[in-house]
Design a protein around this motif. Structure first.
Motif, PDB file in Angstrom:
ATOM      1  N   ASN A 110      -7.562  -0.890   4.580  1.00 58.10           N
ATOM      2  CA  ASN A 110      -8.345  -0.831   3.337  1.00 58.10           C
ATOM      3  C   ASN A 110      -7.676  -1.550   2.180  1.00 58.10           C
ATOM      4  O   ASN A 110      -8.331  -1.920   1.215  1.00 58.10           O
ATOM      5  N   SER A 111      -6.362  -1.772   2.273  1.00 62.15           N
ATOM      6  CA  SER A 111      -5.676  -2.485   1.194  1.00 62.15           C
ATOM      7  C   SER A 111      -5.538  -3.976   1.491  1.00 62.15           C
ATOM      8  O   SER A 111      -5.157  -4.743   0.632  1.00 62.15           O
ATOM      9  N   ILE A 119       1.003   5.417   1.153  1.00 54.92           N
ATOM     10  CA  ILE A 119       0.467   6.518   1.947  1.00 54.92           C
ATOM     11  C   ILE A 119       0.895   7.801   1.248  1.00 54.92           C
ATOM     12  O   ILE A 119       2.095   8.109   1.182  1.00 54.92           O
ATOM     13  N   TYR A 131      -5.563   3.131   8.627  1.00 56.06           N
ATOM     14  CA  TYR A 131      -6.715   3.173   7.721  1.00 56.06           C
ATOM     15  C   TYR A 131      -6.320   2.710   6.313  1.00 56.06           C
ATOM     16  O   TYR A 131      -6.998   1.897   5.702  1.00 56.06           O
ATOM     17  N   THR A 132      -5.194   3.201   5.813  1.00 55.15           N
ATOM     18  CA  THR A 132      -4.724   2.825   4.474  1.00 55.15           C
ATOM     19  C   THR A 132      -4.375   1.345   4.417  1.00 55.15           C
ATOM     20  O   THR A 132      -4.719   0.650   3.467  1.00 55.15           O
ATOM     21  N   PHE A 185       0.833  -1.194   0.000  1.00 54.12           N
ATOM     22  CA  PHE A 185       0.000   0.000   0.000  1.00 54.12           C
ATOM     23  C   PHE A 185       0.869   1.246   0.000  1.00 54.12           C
ATOM     24  O   PHE A 185       2.059   1.192   0.313  1.00 54.12           O
TER      25      PHE A 185
END
Length: 153
Positions: free
Chosen positions: A43-44, A7, A39-40, A5
């Motif tokens: 969600n990934s 950011i 959060y990132t 992911f």
């Protein structure tokens, strides 16, 4: 299993906790960035690594090239001939990313134990057995994170 992911935004390092008469707390900027990381990451990746699973983590922090620099110097930065020797330190970047992927916990005074408020990518960052942090320049600032199971060498 592998998680990757990104950011978006400039890399932030973990700041030292502040101690006051009422207690100890993390600075708001560090807290906000940890929440953004969590959060990132969540969600990934919809799952969670197992408790006894060793992990290999690679963090690449990309810093924005200053606008005041010449085109020649910017080209050197993009070709990785000039590297960012600036704050935040690589270890502070690693700390905030790893802490951000931990579950968010808070002490419940009535139960006298830690209660999980939000899940994380793994149960605890002690599972990380291999860690690489790289600092580079790029047109857009960001932090790229890759997590996979560590199978050893």
């Amino acid at each position: 299993m592998k998680v990757e992911f990104t950011i978006e935004g400039p890399p932030v390092g973990k700041a030292r906790p502040r101690v006051t008469r009422t207690g100890t707390f993390n600075p708001p900027k560090s807290d906000r960035y940890e929440k953004l990381v969590r959060y990132t990451a969540i969600n990934s990746f919809k799952g969670c690594f197992e408790l006894d699973e060793p992990l290999d983590v690679k963090i690449v922090a990309y810093f924005k090239i200053p606008n005041s620099w010449s085109k020649k110097r910017k080209a050197r930065c993009l070709a990785n001939q000039e590297l960012p020797i600036k704050t935040p330190d690589a270890d502070n970047i690693a700390k905030i990313i790893l802490d951000g992927m931990n579950p968010d916990k808070k002490r419940n005074k009535q139960l006298r134990k830690m209660v999980e408020l939000m899940r994380g990518i793994y149960r605890d960052d002690r599972q990380v057995t291999k860690l690489a942090v790289v600092k580079r320049y790029a047109e857009s600032p960001r932090v790229e994170v890759r997590i996979k199971r560590d199978i050893g060498d």
